[in-house]
Design a protein around this motif. Structure first.
Motif, mmCIF file in Angstrom:
data_model
loop_
_atom_site.group_PDB
_atom_site.id
_atom_site.type_symbol
_atom_site.label_atom_id
_atom_site.label_comp_id
_atom_site.label_asym_id
_atom_site.label_seq_id
_atom_site.Cartn_x
_atom_site.Cartn_y
_atom_site.Cartn_z
ATOM 1 N N LEU A 74 0.446 -1.087 0.264
ATOM 2 C CA LEU A 74 0.385 0.008 -0.025
ATOM 3 C C LEU A 74 1.189 1.078 0.002
ATOM 4 C CD1 LEU A 74 -2.679 -1.185 2.517
ATOM 5 C CD2 LEU A 74 -2.644 -0.435 -0.007
ATOM 6 N N ALA A 75 2.158 1.015 0.380
ATOM 7 C CA ALA A 75 2.986 2.471 0.825
ATOM 8 C C ALA A 75 3.751 2.725 -0.185
ATOM 9 C CB ALA A 75 3.812 2.254 1.959
ATOM 10 N N PRO A 131 -6.184 -0.322 -2.420
ATOM 11 C CA PRO A 131 -6.946 -1.097 -1.269
ATOM 12 C C PRO A 131 -8.177 -2.039 -1.863
ATOM 13 C CG PRO A 131 -7.003 1.525 -1.141
ATOM 14 C CD PRO A 131 -5.974 1.455 -1.986
ATOM 15 N N GLY A 132 -8.307 -2.251 -3.340
ATOM 16 C CA GLY A 132 -8.819 -2.929 -3.864
ATOM 17 C C GLY A 132 -8.201 -3.780 -4.941
ATOM 18 N N PRO A 181 -12.501 -9.982 6.462
ATOM 19 C CA PRO A 181 -10.872 -9.971 6.752
ATOM 20 C C PRO A 181 -10.351 -8.790 5.292
ATOM 21 C CG PRO A 181 -11.432 -11.737 6.892
ATOM 22 C CD PRO A 181 -12.636 -11.958 6.604
ATOM 23 N N ALA A 182 -10.844 -9.081 4.072
ATOM 24 C CA ALA A 182 -10.484 -8.559 3.046
ATOM 25 C C ALA A 182 -10.772 -7.302 3.273
ATOM 26 C CB ALA A 182 -11.260 -9.450 1.872
ATOM 27 N N TRP A 183 -11.443 -6.905 3.908
ATOM 28 C CA TRP A 183 -12.089 -5.287 4.268
ATOM 29 C C TRP A 183 -11.269 -4.644 4.404
ATOM 30 C CZ3 TRP A 183 -13.794 -3.055 8.145
ATOM 31 C CH2 TRP A 183 -14.357 -1.073 7.617
ATOM 32 N N ARG A 184 -10.808 -5.598 5.869
ATOM 33 C CA ARG A 184 -10.033 -4.507 6.819
ATOM 34 C C ARG A 184 -8.611 -5.053 6.260
ATOM 35 N NH1 ARG A 184 -11.875 -8.258 12.507
ATOM 36 N NH2 ARG A 184 -14.216 -7.251 12.768
ATOM 37 N N ARG A 219 -8.487 -1.473 4.798
ATOM 38 C CA ARG A 219 -8.189 -0.815 5.197
ATOM 39 C C ARG A 219 -6.739 -0.239 5.920
ATOM 40 N NH1 ARG A 219 -11.723 2.859 3.679
ATOM 41 N NH2 ARG A 219 -12.021 3.908 6.038
ATOM 42 N N LEU A 220 -6.010 -1.787 5.849
ATOM 43 C CA LEU A 220 -4.899 -0.774 6.583
ATOM 44 C C LEU A 220 -3.756 0.312 6.451
ATOM 45 C CD1 LEU A 220 -2.970 -3.970 6.510
ATOM 46 C CD2 LEU A 220 -4.039 -3.649 8.095
#
Length: 819
Positions: free
Chosen positions: A731-732, A737-738, A803-806, A809-810
């Motif tokens: 992500l960084a 997120p998708g 858990p995928a949504w969480r 959202r990291l």
């Protein structure tokens, strides 16, 4: 012993530190063990618990069958029973039982319809229980001699044989006669016959189920009329195979002596317990198999929890190994914890099983054979102990094996910051989740098959309408009805009075209402001008109905006319045939005006009738049994003293209508007993076994889906926790997120795909066995298998999405700072 106590103390301390884990594990195991124990207790009561007779394994039910395709009641004649006695080395005794209905008159004159069973000599002796009081004697079974002729050459040798006498059940002896020890020889009043009590049956005697009255049947030894249900006891050490081999030539001898009655007839035997429970046994075996899978699913779920917990405790285990603790000691500790969880789960499961059995009995299972008293005996408790041990070993096996196969250095590295060691645990968790999904597919497919089978039964065209119909029996007996004409008049008068009541839309009467297990005659028919083909005889059923019966039951008239007022005694005999009669015997010819005769064991030309109509087929015996060729005769031409009245209603208040009907019957004859039964309840009663199996499987399927969802959620959530740093780095560096969401969903989908494939294969193979026990289903039914896939896949997707949504959202900075 000291080591075991240390392990137990350590396990309790561990559970206190993290109480959520043991609570979830115990609840899951309690659900599996409780369901399995509850179903086993019913299976034990139905199939495993011996019948209450000495050496019950030697008791068998006897029927007959025809190998040439003719219709038959499956019953035995007295000749077919009597020739089994004393002619074989395997059969100790054989006897028969015939059902009838009488009207018991209580002390205050209140009439009550009761079932009474005519039995042949030796019936009670077969079952091996001593009579409570008295019993039948040999002369009770001897047909009375004909009246003496004028001026006999010799005086009679002795007193004439005694008339039939009655044995009453222990229950009736207690309830009606208050356990009178001098009851033998006292009169018992029936509206049809005056007789005396010969004895009281044994306390535990229950053949047939719920029977209260038995009378001594007086028949010729070679009587060929088939209306007996047969029973036999084998000699100690004899086998059923040898008995069947000895019975075959006996039937061949009967075929030579009575070819018209016994041509191509064979004996059919099966254990008495199988005869008592019928198809309830196979249904319970299917459900028991499902509960075993449910218990396995629960064990896998708890094993997953232990694996995840073991990953969190990896450093603890590594330190213990590093300071010298034997690996076997730690494995034993894990197994102790798993067995301890199973013990608590079994204790709670027994309580759930007891409550579940009580709920089943309250829902109507108590009306099924041998389920009126389900007990938690030593066998059930022993089964629960076995379930406890097996579940404990299954639950602890995977964590223990995981520990035994892992190097100490890997354990030291298996922390939340290292994905290397955690991946080993993740692979184990993934494998167990695949098993969970496969088991869920199997259970959901099984539930779908039973639902489809029950829906097929419910959707079967019965040939009549059960809704808004009630039935009751009437008996036109006594001096008020001295001849058939008086019976016809009384029946017609009653039907007219009932038809005039508000809310009544139709009234009819019949000799054999469907689903009431009333014995039907099996006749041989012959068309006018033709001869009987011995190789292909025309087997038919005869039913007697009144005018208006088909309208009252909702049976469709397909061709011709209904019976009318002109069809009475002294006029041309007429008949209405069913669709199967036309299809099987007429091959496209117009049935109206056709003439045929019927009789047994051969057609009687004096009984020739003319066909005036065709009606739709009616499922007469059960919903599953295909209709047989049948013809209906008018009640006005063949008067019967016993009739079943059918009343069609407009859906008004049934209670008030019953009161009005009872008043009309009482006005006609106060001695006629009236006991109502709703046709809808009669039909539902025949489906009670299938409905019980369907309900249980639906519950188990729902629990299986829930456990599978919990399992896949836990695995994906664990995998996400192991890869938090990797995902945060992505992500960084620009991952969306998708894409993270899709990555996690892909992992869950892969597990679901593999588990679904395995589950479908096993479900199909097991379904081929189940299909033989369930009405009109196929193992490859695409609708049921597709529904199972969609349901389990949908739940799996929902469990993965959280858990995928969480993960998507990291916050990269926070995660990387922690790492």
């Amino acid at each position: 012993m000291e080591t075991l106590l240390q392990d137990l103390r350590f396990a309790f301390r561990s559970f206190r530190r993290a109480p959520a884990f043991p609570l979830a594990a115990v609840a899951t195991l309690a659900l599996g063990i409780g369901a399995t124990t509850a179903i086993f207790s019913t299976l034990n009561a139905v199939l495993l618990k011996p019948l209450p007779y000495p050496q019950p394994e030697n008791l068998y039910n006897i029927r007959t069958a025809l190998t040439d395709g003719r219709v038959t009641t499956g019953m035995l004649s007295n000749g077919e029973i009597s020739r089994l006695n004393g002619t074989t080395t395997s059969i100790l005794r054989a006897a028969g039982l015939q059902e009838a209905t009488l009207t018991l008159l209580h002390e205050d004159g209140t009439p009550q319809h009761v079932k009474i069973y005519g039995v042949t000599e030796g019936f009670f002796e077969i079952f091996g229980l001593p009579m409570t009081l008295g019993g039948f004697r040999h002369d009770n079974f001897v047909r009375p001699a004909p009246p003496p002729q004028p001026a006999p050459a010799q005086p009679p040798a002795g007193p004439p044989p005694a008339p039939p006498v009655v044995v009453i059940s222990y229950r009736v002896w207690q309830d009606l006669y208050r356990g009178d020890p001098a009851i033998v020889g006292k009169p018992i009043r029936f509206a049809e016959v005056a007789t005396t009590i010969a004895g009281v049956a044994p306390r535990d005697f229950d053949t047939p189920h719920g029977g209260d009255f038995w009378f001594s049947q007086q028949l010729d030894k070679d009587d060929i009329n088939h209306f007996f249900d047969g029973y036999m006891r084998l000699k100690p050490g004899a086998t059923l195979q040898r008995a069947n081999a000895e019975m075959a030539p006996i039937m061949k001898g009967l075929e030579r002596d009575f070819p018209q009655a016994d041509l191509n007839r064979i004996y059919v035997t099966k254990p008495l317990v199988a005869s008592v429970v019928g198809d309830l046994g196979p249904i319970l075996i299917i459900v028991m198999s499902a509960t075993g899978l449910l218990l396995l699913l629960g064990c896998v779920n708890v094993a997953n929890l232990l694996l995840a917990r073991g990953a969190a405790r990896a450093r603890e285990m590594a330190v213990r190994v590093a300071i010298g603790a034997p690996r076997g000691r730690i494995v034993r500790q894990l197994l102790t914890e798993s067995v301890l969880l199973s013990t608590f789960g079994a204790a709670l499961g027994l309580a759930l099983a007891y409550a579940g059995v009580r709920a089943l009995l309250a829902l109507g299972a108590s009306k099924l054979p041998r389920l009126d008293a389900v007990t938690f005996d030593a066998r059930v408790l022993g089964f629960s102990v076995v379930a406890l041990v097996v579940s404990g070993l299954l639950v602890g096996f995977a964590p223990a094996l995981r520990l035994a196969a892992t190097d100490v250095r890997a354990l030291m590295n298996e922390t939340t910051r290292s994905a290397t060691g955690g991946r080993g645990t993740a692979r184990w968790l993934s494998a167990m989740t695949v098993v969970e999904i496969a088991l869920a597919i199997i259970l959901v497919a099984g539930a779908g098959w039973l639902v489809r089978g029950f829906a097929n039964l419910r959707g079967t065209d019965l040939g009549f309408t059960p809704e808004n119909r009630l039935i009751f029996d009437v008996s036109f007996l006594g001096p008020k009805y001295p001849n058939p004409a008086a019976v016809v008049t009384a029946s017609q008068t009653l039907r007219e009075r009932l038809a005039a009541l508000p809310g009544v839309t139709g009234v009819g009467a019949t000799s054999n209402f469907p689903f009431r297990n009333t014995l039907e005659g099996s006749l041989i028919a012959q068309f006018h001008g033709e001869t009987v083909d011995p190789a292909h005889p025309m087997g038919v059923r005869q039913r007697i109905v009144s005018p208006g019966y088909f309208q009252a039951t909702g049976t469709r008239l397909l061709q011709g006319r209904d019976f009318g007022p002109d069809d009475r005694q002294g006029t041309r005999p007429v008949a209405i045939v069913n669709r199967t009669f036309v299809k099987r015997y007429l091959k496209g010819h117009d049935p109206i005006g056709l003439q045929f005769s019927a009789g047994y064991p051969a057609p009687d030309p004096r009984n020739e009738v003319t066909v005036v109509g065709v009606v739709d087929d009616v499922r007469q015996k059960t919903v599953k049994d295909e209709p047989e060729p049948a013809f209906y005769s008018p009640l006005s031409q063949i008067p019967l003293r016993r009739q079943t009245m059918v009343v069609a209603t407009a859906g008004t208040d049934v209670a008030s209508l019953q009161s009005a009907i009872r008043a009309q019957v009482r006005q006609l004859d106060p001695q006629i007993a009236v006991e109502f039964e709703l046709v809808r309840d009669l039909v539902n009663g025949t489906l009670r076994r299938q409905q019980l199996g369907m309900t249980l499987m639906l519950i188990f399927g729902a629990v299986a889906i829930l456990l599978a969802a919990v399992g896949i959620y836990g695995v994906v959530a664990y995998a996400v926790s192991q890869r938090r740093g990797e995902m945060a780095t992505g992500l960084a560096l620009g991952a969306t997120p998708g894409s993270v969401f899709a990555l996690v969903m892909k992992q869950g989908a892969l597990l679901a795909l593999i588990g679904t494939g395995i589950g479908l294969l096993v479900a199909y193979l097991s379904g081929r066995i189940v299909a033989s026990q369930i009405y009109a289903i196929r193992a490859s039914d695409p609708v049921m298998l597709g529904a199972a896939i969609v349901l389990v896949a949908g739940i799996s997707a929902l469990a993965t999405m959280i858990p995928a949504w969480r993960a998507s959202r990291l916050a990269p900075s926070g995660v990387l700072h922690t790492e």
